[in-house]
Enzyme design. Structure first.
Site, PDB file in Angstrom:
ATOM      1  N   HIS A  73       0.821  -1.211   0.000  1.00  0.00           N
ATOM      2  CA  HIS A  73       0.000   0.000   0.000  1.00  0.00           C
ATOM      3  C   HIS A  73       0.853   1.259   0.000  1.00  0.00           C
ATOM      4  CE1 HIS A  73       0.691  -1.191   4.199  1.00  0.00           C
ATOM      5  NE2 HIS A  73       0.616   0.088   4.520  1.00  0.00           N
ATOM      6  N   ASP A 150       4.993  -2.973  10.117  1.00  0.00           N
ATOM      7  CA  ASP A 150       4.888  -3.639  11.414  1.00  0.00           C
ATOM      8  C   ASP A 150       3.528  -4.313  11.575  1.00  0.00           C
ATOM      9  OD1 ASP A 150       3.730  -1.112  11.423  1.00  0.00           O
ATOM     10  OD2 ASP A 150       4.196  -0.690  13.519  1.00  0.00           O
ATOM     11  N   HIS A 256      -5.135   6.672   7.632  1.00  0.00           N
ATOM     12  CA  HIS A 256      -4.640   5.552   6.839  1.00  0.00           C
ATOM     13  C   HIS A 256      -5.444   5.425   5.546  1.00  0.00           C
ATOM     14  CE1 HIS A 256      -2.701   1.580   6.309  1.00  0.00           C
ATOM     15  NE2 HIS A 256      -3.831   1.277   5.695  1.00  0.00           N
ATOM     16  N   GLU A 359       2.593 -24.333   3.764  1.00  0.00           N
ATOM     17  CA  GLU A 359       2.160 -24.278   2.367  1.00  0.00           C
ATOM     18  C   GLU A 359       2.202 -22.867   1.791  1.00  0.00           C
ATOM     19  OE1 GLU A 359       0.538 -27.888   4.320  1.00  0.00           O
ATOM     20  OE2 GLU A 359       0.395 -25.746   4.819  1.00  0.00           O
ATOM     21  N   GLN A 420      -8.397 -34.823   5.042  1.00  0.00           N
ATOM     22  CA  GLN A 420      -7.306 -35.043   4.093  1.00  0.00           C
ATOM     23  C   GLN A 420      -7.771 -35.052   2.637  1.00  0.00           C
ATOM     24  OE1 GLN A 420      -4.169 -35.556   5.951  1.00  0.00           O
ATOM     25  NE2 GLN A 420      -5.751 -34.859   7.377  1.00  0.00           N
TER      26      GLN A 420
END
Length: 613
Positions: A73, A150, A256, A359, A420
């Site tokens: 951003h 952060d 922001h 992943e 699974q």
């Protein structure tokens, strides 16, 4: 004024110039994140003027450092940097966020100086891990610099990256963390407590440096420390102030993602518009990456009539591709014995990356590696790829070339149960922009499609099966992307069965029963789920007037929907039935699972009879 004083003064001026241009671009666009750009301006000034080695006229030149804005951003800051080095001009900067401009709200590779799209927080550093690894494997002295926020340190993927980078000993990677205290809706978790971040990151094995992010001398020292590190990555934790330099915005909440309320006054307060040009250091080396010698491709052969799993065809095919193409590199999420990447790992240990059970990091590393010219294959259980879906989505926006393999798809895995079973993966992968989805039904087909993927642009997905299936294709059969195979058919056919993967053999068994009952059947193996062989399926639908799809997947977004999209509104008077996994499976044997889900041969026969009635 001494030379050092002049240099520091120049860095201060450059930081202010970057702030001014970020404010101006956002004001002109009427949107953007100037305050997030202003906090990191001094950090990027120090990097640009003293430590980045890059040829902006030749962004794809070997040896260029890489800069990733994980806090995407803050794009106005990146574009201000491009103006400062002369890569873009004033008019280009002022096109920010306008229709048709390549200066988008968050950076994308539409700009030649941007390697990957960012903006979904928590992704830049994991991708940087892959970039740094790719540079090291290629013998490049290039460094990878990642500007992080952060706030995004709350993302689990960032900590996967911290762990992976330390484990791999990536001394050529530096995370510059802009600790400006404020997120979108309020303070971040640790606000300005850089020591808290340093303690946590340091525990992973990183070298950490805490600095005042607005002190050019401290910034210069910290970046020099990062360059001096050889065996471990560095995190520069810089305490900054959001909206730095403008009293009405500095460390203020509620700004922001908004242009400054009075941008003209802000520009004056920051000292006015500058037009200084920065000379960036050239790459440390311009030598191209040394590549191994390519060899002829010799795929494995599985005799027709035996039973073999498509995951075995993938594994053996992958080894063959690795032998032929020295740029192929394989990543796995600690299930290599199941996915069958273990054979590649044994044959080519220097081109295998164990990502452990992470992943997101696996897909991100593959993204980073492909920016360095490598050809990555990434494999895990199909079910677990859902964790990395946002990374795949952003990879598509990046225009990345990835080869993703999901094993243990569907209920046919048997007794492990629903946790699974990949039952949503076809829908997930079909929805990605420019993706290719392949679902082989036998081992020879799987090996061929594995080799085909090496040359495919964009994201390609291979869905493999745990259970053995009959080998029905000869080793010399061809399987073009976008094709299909008509395994049974005549001009007298009354119904078309379209299947893929494990349901192909079930459909052939069902067809035998239907033929014995006097029903002529056409069976199509739609191994290319996307792009689908729409022409063959429409012709079959027109010829028979009835289409039955059968898949080991949820009824939404998979093969059935792909076939329905191809037929609906294009072939008149077609009756259609879709067999798929509707209920919630439990633990049972593979054959029991197929029967319980209503996708085995007996269920196909019954559905066909209903469709014919």
């Amino acid at each position: 004024m001494g030379v050092m004083d002049e240099r520091i003064s120049g860095l201060v001026e450059l930081g202010q110039q970057l702030r001014v241009d970020a404010v101006r671009a956002s004001a002109r666009a009427g949107s953007g994140h100037p305050t997030s750009s202003m906090s990191a301006a001094d950090l990027m000034a120090g990097l640009l003027a003293g430590h980045l080695h890059y040829d902006f006229e030749h962004p794809h030149r070997a040896g260029n450092d890489r800069l990733v804005f994980s806090k995407g951003h803050a794009s106005p800051l990146l574009y201000a940097m491009l103006l400062a080095v002369g890569a873009i001009d004033e008019e280009h900067l002022m096109s920010y966020r306008r229709l048709g401009s390549d200066l988008e709200g968050h950076p994308t590779p539409r700009l030649p100086w941007v390697d990957v799209a960012t903006g979904s927080l928590g992704q830049g550093l994991p991708i940087g891990v892959g970039m740094a690894l790719g540079a090291r494997l290629g013998g490049s002295p290039a460094r990878v610099w990642v500007l992080c926020g952060d706030g995004e340190l709350a993302e689990g993927s960032m900590w996967e990256a911290f762990a992976a980078a330390a484990d791999l000993g990536l001394g050529n990677l530096c995370a510059i963390v802009d600790v400006n205290r404020l997120g979108q809706t309020g303070p971040t978790r640790h606000e300005w407590d850089t020591a808290a971040y340093a303690k946590r990151i340091g525990c992973f094995g990183w070298h950490t440096v805490e600095i005042d992010g607005h002190d050019p001398a401290e910034i210069d020292r910290a970046l020099a420390e990062a360059e001096a590190e050889q065996g471990r990555p560095t995190a520069v934790l810089a305490k900054t102030r959001k909206g730095k330099g403008v009293a009405a915005a500095e460390d203020k909440e509620g700004l922001h993602g908004r242009p400054l309320p009075e941008p003209e006054k802000a520009v004056v307060e920051l000292g006015g518009v500058r037009s200084n040009t920065v000379r960036v250091s050239p790459p440390r080396s311009s030598e191209p990456r040394q590549r191994g010698q390519t060899m002829p491709l010799v795929l494995p052969s599985f005799p027709v009539g035996i039973a073999a799993a498509t995951r075995d065809g993938f594994g053996k095919g992958l080894e063959a591709v690795g032998e032929a193409e020295p740029d192929v590199i394989v990543l796995d999420a600690e299930v290599g014995d199941s996915t069958r990447t273990a054979g590649f790992a044994e044959a080519f240990p220097n081109r295998f990356v164990e990502c452990y059970i992470a992943e997101q990091q696996m897909v991100a590393a593959a993204m980073g590696l492909q920016t360095q010219g490598w050809i990555p294959y990434a494999a895990t259980f199909a079910a677990f790829l859902t964790r990395a879906h946002d990374f795949l989505r952003m990879a598509a926006i990046s225009g990345a070339d990835l080869r993703i393999v999901g094993s243990h798809a569907g209920v046919s895995i048997g007794r492990d149960g629903p946790s699974q079973m990949g039952l949503e993966d076809l829908a997930m992968m079909r929805a990605l922009w420019r993706s290719v989805v392949l679902y082989p039904s036998d081992a020879n087909q799987a090996a061929h499609l594995t080799a085909t993927m090496a040359d495919l642009p964009g994201i390609s997905y291979l869905r493999t099966t745990r259970a053995d299936t009959p080998v029905i294709y000869r080793e010399d059969e061809l399987f073009p992307v976008g094709g299909s195979k008509t395994l049974l058919g005549s001009r007298h056919d009354r119904i078309t069965i379209v299947a893929a993967g494990i349901t192909v053999s079930q459909s052939l068994l069902a067809a035998e029963q239907l033929v014995q009952d006097g029903v002529a059947v056409r069976v199509i193996d739609a191994y290319s789920v996307k792009p689908l062989d729409a022409a063959a399926i429409r012709q079959a639908a027109a010829d028979t007037g009835r289409v039955l799809t059968v898949e080991d997947h949820r009824p939404v977004g998979g093969l059935g929907d792909a076939v329905l999209d191809a037929v609906a509104g294009k072939v008149p008077n077609v009756r259609f039935t879709k067999l798929a996994v509707h209920g919630m499976p439990g633990s049972a044997g593979p054959a029991e699972q197929l029967a319980a889900a209503g996708i085995d041969a007996a269920a196909i026969v019954q559905a066909a009879q209903r469709l014919l009635a």
